[in-house]
Design a protein around this motif. Structure first.
Motif, mmCIF file in Angstrom:
data_model
loop_
_atom_site.group_PDB
_atom_site.id
_atom_site.type_symbol
_atom_site.label_atom_id
_atom_site.label_comp_id
_atom_site.label_asym_id
_atom_site.label_seq_id
_atom_site.Cartn_x
_atom_site.Cartn_y
_atom_site.Cartn_z
ATOM 1 N N PRO A 18 -0.686 9.200 83.511
ATOM 2 C CA PRO A 18 -1.791 8.333 83.099
ATOM 3 C C PRO A 18 -1.608 6.948 83.723
ATOM 4 O O PRO A 18 -0.530 6.625 84.230
ATOM 5 N N LEU A 19 -2.644 6.131 83.663
ATOM 6 C CA LEU A 19 -2.604 4.829 84.346
ATOM 7 C C LEU A 19 -1.445 3.945 83.906
ATOM 8 O O LEU A 19 -0.874 3.224 84.726
ATOM 9 N N CYS A 20 -1.093 3.979 82.612
ATOM 10 C CA CYS A 20 0.019 3.131 82.146
ATOM 11 C C CYS A 20 1.296 3.475 82.906
ATOM 12 O O CYS A 20 2.058 2.584 83.290
ATOM 13 N N CYS B 153 0.351 6.374 72.579
ATOM 14 C CA CYS B 153 -0.647 5.403 73.039
ATOM 15 C C CYS B 153 -0.759 4.246 72.054
ATOM 16 O O CYS B 153 -0.826 3.081 72.460
ATOM 17 N N ILE C 15 1.982 1.806 72.495
ATOM 18 C CA ILE C 15 1.875 1.086 73.769
ATOM 19 C C ILE C 15 0.731 0.070 73.703
ATOM 20 O O ILE C 15 0.861 -1.072 74.147
ATOM 21 N N CYS D 27 -0.750 -0.838 78.169
ATOM 22 C CA CYS D 27 -1.816 0.101 78.509
ATOM 23 C C CYS D 27 -2.847 -0.641 79.357
ATOM 24 O O CYS D 27 -3.413 -1.629 78.899
ATOM 25 N N PRO D 28 -3.110 -0.185 80.584
ATOM 26 C CA PRO D 28 -4.082 -0.876 81.442
ATOM 27 C C PRO D 28 -5.451 -1.056 80.781
ATOM 28 O O PRO D 28 -6.115 -2.070 81.015
ATOM 29 N N PHE D 29 -5.859 -0.089 79.941
ATOM 30 C CA PHE D 29 -7.177 -0.218 79.301
ATOM 31 C C PHE D 29 -7.168 -1.336 78.257
ATOM 32 O O PHE D 29 -8.200 -1.926 77.958
ATOM 33 N N TYR E 148 -9.796 1.961 73.655
ATOM 34 C CA TYR E 148 -8.880 2.134 74.795
ATOM 35 C C TYR E 148 -8.575 3.602 75.074
ATOM 36 O O TYR E 148 -8.572 4.042 76.221
ATOM 37 N N GLN E 149 -8.308 4.360 74.021
ATOM 38 C CA GLN E 149 -7.939 5.760 74.236
ATOM 39 C C GLN E 149 -9.143 6.587 74.694
ATOM 40 O O GLN E 149 -8.994 7.529 75.465
ATOM 41 N N CYS F 171 -9.404 5.948 78.339
ATOM 42 C CA CYS F 171 -8.391 6.748 79.043
ATOM 43 C C CYS F 171 -8.828 8.212 79.123
ATOM 44 O O CYS F 171 -8.677 8.866 80.158
ATOM 45 N N ILE G 251 -7.067 11.362 74.207
ATOM 46 C CA ILE G 251 -5.681 11.130 74.628
ATOM 47 C C ILE G 251 -4.975 10.296 73.554
ATOM 48 O O ILE G 251 -5.440 9.210 73.207
ATOM 49 N N PRO H 242 0.862 9.498 76.248
ATOM 50 C CA PRO H 242 0.979 9.636 77.706
ATOM 51 C C PRO H 242 1.543 10.990 78.136
ATOM 52 O O PRO H 242 1.153 11.523 79.169
HETATM 53 FE FE1 SF4 Z 1 -1.374 5.254 78.686
HETATM 54 FE FE2 SF4 Z 1 -2.384 5.963 76.353
HETATM 55 FE FE3 SF4 Z 1 -3.247 3.747 77.597
HETATM 56 FE FE4 SF4 Z 1 -3.881 6.157 78.488
HETATM 57 S S1 SF4 Z 1 -4.491 5.249 76.515
HETATM 58 S S2 SF4 Z 1 -3.174 4.446 79.739
HETATM 59 S S3 SF4 Z 1 -2.008 7.310 78.088
HETATM 60 S S4 SF4 Z 1 -1.201 4.114 76.767
#
Ligand code: SF4
Length: 190
Positions: free
Chosen positions: A19-21, A99, A102, A116-118, A152-153, A156, A175, A178
């Motif tokens: 995943p992006l993270c 997630c 994070i 988490c990038p999102f 955010y999830q 993702c 999701i 990760p």
């Molecule tokens: Fe990582 Fe979860 Fe964020 Fe997706 S939602 S980028 S798996 S922390």
């Protein structure tokens, strides 16, 4: 317990399923030959979750931190890696971060790549990352919108669906982890 399946040398190849993270952490590690503590924890435990044994983890991080002397590596990092595998200190066998954990982690400051990038990227850098990963404009807008609205999830999950068109929509639950993303990306449904 899947620990022991994956070799240090296989991580680069497997990173297409991250995943992006985690791909953000992997790319930063390759670029800087270093990761700060928060990133090492988040990424190290994820790698444990995909099946890296403690021996392979030590090989992986030693090679990745190519600029350090063996002595510095042993002193500063090897203990922490063994600690993550429950071999030092209180001997807790730490679980890879979810997630939620994070997303709620402290805001990364300059030079940090955990998170988490999102949740933690600016809208501009999230957008740029999505375009770089070949997401089309309408889907980029949709995903950035979800992230702005603090879903955010879901953002993702949408990213997963868009980048895995072979999976039927509806097959992908939300999701939550990760390592769940990683398994699903290899066709293993929950
Ligand atoms: Fe990582 Fe979860 Fe964020 Fe997706 S939602 S980028 S798996 S922390």
């Amino acid at each position: 317990n899947v620990t022991g399946k994956v070799k240090a040398s296989e991580v680069d190849g497997l990173s297409q399923h991250f995943p992006l993270c985690m791909s953000n952490l992997h790319q930063s590690l390759r670029k800087d030959k270093h990761l700060k503590h928060g990133g090492r924890m988040q990424y190290g435990l994820f790698l444990k979750g995909i099946g890296l044994s403690v021996e392979e983890a030590l090989v992986f991080w030693r090679k990745a931190f190519g600029n350090h002397t063996d002595d510095k590596f042993q002193k500063e990092y090897s203990y922490n890696i063994r600690h993550n595998y429950g071999l030092e200190g209180r001997r807790v066998n730490y679980a890879p971060y979810s997630c939620m954990k994070i997303i709620q982690s402290n805001q990364p400051s300059t030079g940090d790549h955990h998170g988490c990038p999102f949740r933690h990227f600016s809208a501009q850098s999230l957008e740029a990352t999505l375009y770089k990963n070949k997401v089309g404009a309408p889907q980029v807008n949709e995903i950035v919108r979800l992230a702005k609205d603090r879903h955010y999830q879901l953002a993702c999950t949408r990213y997963f669906e868009v980048t895995h068109p072979e999976m039927q929509s509806g097959q992908v639950g939300t999701i939550e982890h990760p390592n769940q993303y990683f398994d699903m990306s290899q066709g293993k449904l929950p």
